[in-house]
Design an enzyme around this catalytic site. Structure first.
Site, PDB file in Angstrom:
ATOM      1  N   HIS A 118       0.860  -1.195   0.000  1.00  0.00           N
ATOM      2  CA  HIS A 118       0.000   0.000   0.000  1.00  0.00           C
ATOM      3  C   HIS A 118       0.894   1.242   0.000  1.00  0.00           C
ATOM      4  O   HIS A 118       1.619   1.469   0.964  1.00  0.00           O
ATOM      5  CB  HIS A 118      -0.909  -0.011   1.233  1.00  0.00           C
ATOM      6  CG  HIS A 118      -1.832  -1.198   1.270  1.00  0.00           C
ATOM      7  ND1 HIS A 118      -3.111  -1.146   0.781  1.00  0.00           N
ATOM      8  CD2 HIS A 118      -1.650  -2.474   1.709  1.00  0.00           C
ATOM      9  CE1 HIS A 118      -3.689  -2.343   0.927  1.00  0.00           C
ATOM     10  NE2 HIS A 118      -2.817  -3.168   1.490  1.00  0.00           N
ATOM     11  N   ASP A 144       2.488  -6.845   2.513  1.00  0.00           N
ATOM     12  CA  ASP A 144       1.289  -6.055   2.859  1.00  0.00           C
ATOM     13  C   ASP A 144       1.699  -4.753   3.564  1.00  0.00           C
ATOM     14  O   ASP A 144       1.016  -4.310   4.503  1.00  0.00           O
ATOM     15  CB  ASP A 144       0.291  -6.862   3.695  1.00  0.00           C
ATOM     16  CG  ASP A 144      -1.116  -6.264   3.681  1.00  0.00           C
ATOM     17  OD1 ASP A 144      -1.359  -5.289   2.937  1.00  0.00           O
ATOM     18  OD2 ASP A 144      -1.976  -6.776   4.422  1.00  0.00           O
ATOM     19  N   HIS A 158       0.642   3.705   8.427  1.00  0.00           N
ATOM     20  CA  HIS A 158      -0.340   4.607   9.046  1.00  0.00           C
ATOM     21  C   HIS A 158       0.437   5.546   9.965  1.00  0.00           C
ATOM     22  O   HIS A 158       1.449   5.149  10.538  1.00  0.00           O
ATOM     23  CB  HIS A 158      -1.364   3.821   9.870  1.00  0.00           C
ATOM     24  CG  HIS A 158      -2.264   2.948   9.047  1.00  0.00           C
ATOM     25  ND1 HIS A 158      -3.224   3.460   8.206  1.00  0.00           N
ATOM     26  CD2 HIS A 158      -2.336   1.596   8.928  1.00  0.00           C
ATOM     27  CE1 HIS A 158      -3.868   2.455   7.606  1.00  0.00           C
ATOM     28  NE2 HIS A 158      -3.334   1.317   8.016  1.00  0.00           N
ATOM     29  N   PHE A 162      -6.093  -0.684  10.731  1.00  0.00           N
ATOM     30  CA  PHE A 162      -5.343  -1.935  10.604  1.00  0.00           C
ATOM     31  C   PHE A 162      -4.113  -1.724   9.717  1.00  0.00           C
ATOM     32  O   PHE A 162      -4.187  -1.037   8.702  1.00  0.00           O
ATOM     33  CB  PHE A 162      -6.204  -3.010   9.944  1.00  0.00           C
ATOM     34  CG  PHE A 162      -7.349  -3.515  10.776  1.00  0.00           C
ATOM     35  CD1 PHE A 162      -7.174  -4.611  11.613  1.00  0.00           C
ATOM     36  CD2 PHE A 162      -8.606  -2.911  10.721  1.00  0.00           C
ATOM     37  CE1 PHE A 162      -8.234  -5.109  12.370  1.00  0.00           C
ATOM     38  CE2 PHE A 162      -9.670  -3.402  11.477  1.00  0.00           C
ATOM     39  CZ  PHE A 162      -9.488  -4.499  12.299  1.00  0.00           C
TER      40      PHE A 162
HETATM   41  O1  DOR Z   1      -3.764  -4.507   7.577  1.00  0.00           O
HETATM   42  C1  DOR Z   1      -4.264  -4.098   6.552  1.00  0.00           C
HETATM   43  N1  DOR Z   1      -4.013  -2.865   6.089  1.00  0.00           N
HETATM   44  N2  DOR Z   1      -5.093  -4.887   5.876  1.00  0.00           N
HETATM   45  C2  DOR Z   1      -5.807  -4.458   4.820  1.00  0.00           C
HETATM   46  O2  DOR Z   1      -6.558  -5.226   4.291  1.00  0.00           O
HETATM   47  C3  DOR Z   1      -5.687  -3.076   4.362  1.00  0.00           C
HETATM   48  C4  DOR Z   1      -4.416  -2.477   4.791  1.00  0.00           C
HETATM   49  C5  DOR Z   1      -4.392  -0.992   4.688  1.00  0.00           C
HETATM   50  O3  DOR Z   1      -4.743  -0.453   3.638  1.00  0.00           O
HETATM   51  O4  DOR Z   1      -4.001  -0.349   5.663  1.00  0.00           O
HETATM   52 ZN    ZN Z   2      -6.013  -7.312   2.573  1.00  0.00          ZN
HETATM   53 ZN    ZN Z   3      -3.265  -5.175   1.767  1.00  0.00          ZN
END
Ligand code: DOR
Ligand code: ZN
Ligand code: ZN
Ligand code: ZN
Length: 380
Positions: free
Chosen positions: A19, A262, A266, A280
């Site tokens: 991301h 992943d 944040h 998350f």
């Molecule tokens: O932990 C996560 N963060 N899981 C997700 O599915 C989305 C992702 C996010 O965009 O922060």
């Molecule tokens: Zn995901």
């Molecule tokens: Zn993801």
């Protein structure tokens, strides 16, 4: 001149699930900072998820990301297209136009397509275009308001728990839909024993399913969460030790094809809202290789070749990428790793714009020291 005496020279790492937050959430990360963070982690190719603002659901947004990556990025960035318009799960995006613009697949990561009919329609359309569906796999009726996995930690702190079935129900449903449509179906961040079992079974039946697992789900269980600290909150959540063992075995026996991070930055302000309210996600790029090298290779559980294969050749093979190996004449995507010196994960050394990782203070070995992407040194 780069001195590689006593260093490992590997193909550049590939991360098919990240991301980057641009456009729309640049206070967390942008393409410039995210690709530099990737370079520090030894990654030279990354595939970015569409839960940006606007979401990656039009040719314009795909082009925006490609332009930004070309001008401000330091590693190769490949976008995914969103399965549905504005991530709402109601209307499919223009798959053919997005393919033409250069997406590598269609995904619901960050939101979750809930309707079986919508998922089946998406699969049929993707199959007709020879493109994969990449699925986040979460039944949102089973997870409402739950910040951590169902289990010991949730019970101890009086929190609602995310049950394993919320993930596995979608995996089971979707492999049947994949069989019916003939699509290449890829399962994101497998975290449960039940999902591993279903994917293993689907592969035995010749269904075109592939899967990925994240470093944190391979090394941490919910029993490791030290307290109500949102830097341990991600989706899917840290599961039980039994699940951790199952995803390790799934990776080892080929049920799970590849490792992805992943990477989900944040801001500190967002994470300080606490376990219940914080978003998350945790950082992934900069600790992925050292973490797995320290936990699995130094302990003798995996060979170095196995770990590198699951971070290079395997993802390249599954997604048909022309790199990920070191051959004469191949694109110069190269990662040079110091396998000998331990170094602590230090917050002040994090390159990502965000700092949300549970691994600060961990002493790890196997740090990438030079990263070369398309022939250019992008980290040293
Ligand atoms: O932990 C996560 N963060 N899981 C997700 O599915 C989305 C992702 C996010 O965009 O922060
Ligand atoms: Zn995901
Ligand atoms: Zn993801
Ligand atoms: Zn799903």
């Amino acid at each position: 001149v780069i001195d590689v005496a006593r260093k490992l020279v590997a193909p550049g790492f590939i991360d098919m699930h990240v991301h980057l937050r641009e456009p729309g959430f640049e206070h967390k990360e942008n393409i410039a900072t995210g690709t530099r963070s990737a370079a520090r982690g030894g990654f030279t190719t990354i595939a970015c998820m569409p839960n940006t603002r606007p979401v990656i659901d039009t040719v314009d947004t795909v082009n925006y990301i490609k332009d930004k990556a070309a001008t401000e990025g330091v590693v190769r960035v490949i976008p995914y297209g969103c399965i549905t318009k504005n991530e709402l799960g109601r209307e499919l995006t223009d798959f053919a136009a997005l393919k033409e613009a250069g997406v590598i697949g269609y995904t619901d990561d960050g939101v979750g397509v809930q309707s079986a009919q919508m998922m089946k329609d998406a699969m049929a359309l993707a199959a007709s275009l020879g493109m994969p569906i990449i699925a986040h796999c979460e039944d949102n009726t089973l997870v409402e308001g739950a910040p951590v996995s169902e289990g010991a930690f949730a019970k101890k702190h009086g929190l609602k728990g995310i049950p394993n079935e919320s993930e596995a129900i979608h995996v089971g449903r979707d492999v049947l839909l994949a069989e019916a449509t003939g699509v290449h179906y890829h399962v994101c961040h497998v975290s449960t024993e039940q999902s591993v079992r279903l994917i293993r079974h689907a592969k035995q039946f010749g269904i075109k399913v592939t899967a990925e697992v994240c470093p944190h789900h391979l090394v941490l269980s919910d029993e490791d969460i030290p307290g109500l600290d949102a830097n341990w909150k991600m989706n899917p959540p840290l599961r039980s030790p039994r699940d951790v063992q199952a995803v390790i075995e799934g990776l080892e026996d080929g049920t799970i094809d590849m490792i992805v991070t992943d990477h989900a930055p944040h801001s500190e302000e967002e994470k300080e809202r606490g376990m219940q309210l914080a978003p998350f996600g945790i950082l992934g790029f900069e600790t992925a290789f050292p973490l797995l090298y320290t936990k699995f290779v130094l302990t003798g559980k995996w060979t170095l070749g196995f770990l590198i294969d699951r971070m290079t050749a395997k993802p390249a093979d599954v997604f048909g990428l022309p790199y990920g190996t070191l051959n004469v004449g191949s694109i110069a995507d190269i990662t040079i790793v110091d396998l000998e010196n331990g170094h602590e994960v230090l917050k002040e050394e994090i390159v990502s714009r965000s700092k949300n990782t549970p691994f600060i203070g961990w002493k790890l070995q196997g740090w990438p020291v030079v990263t070369i992407a398309s022939g250019k040194v992008v980290w040293s």
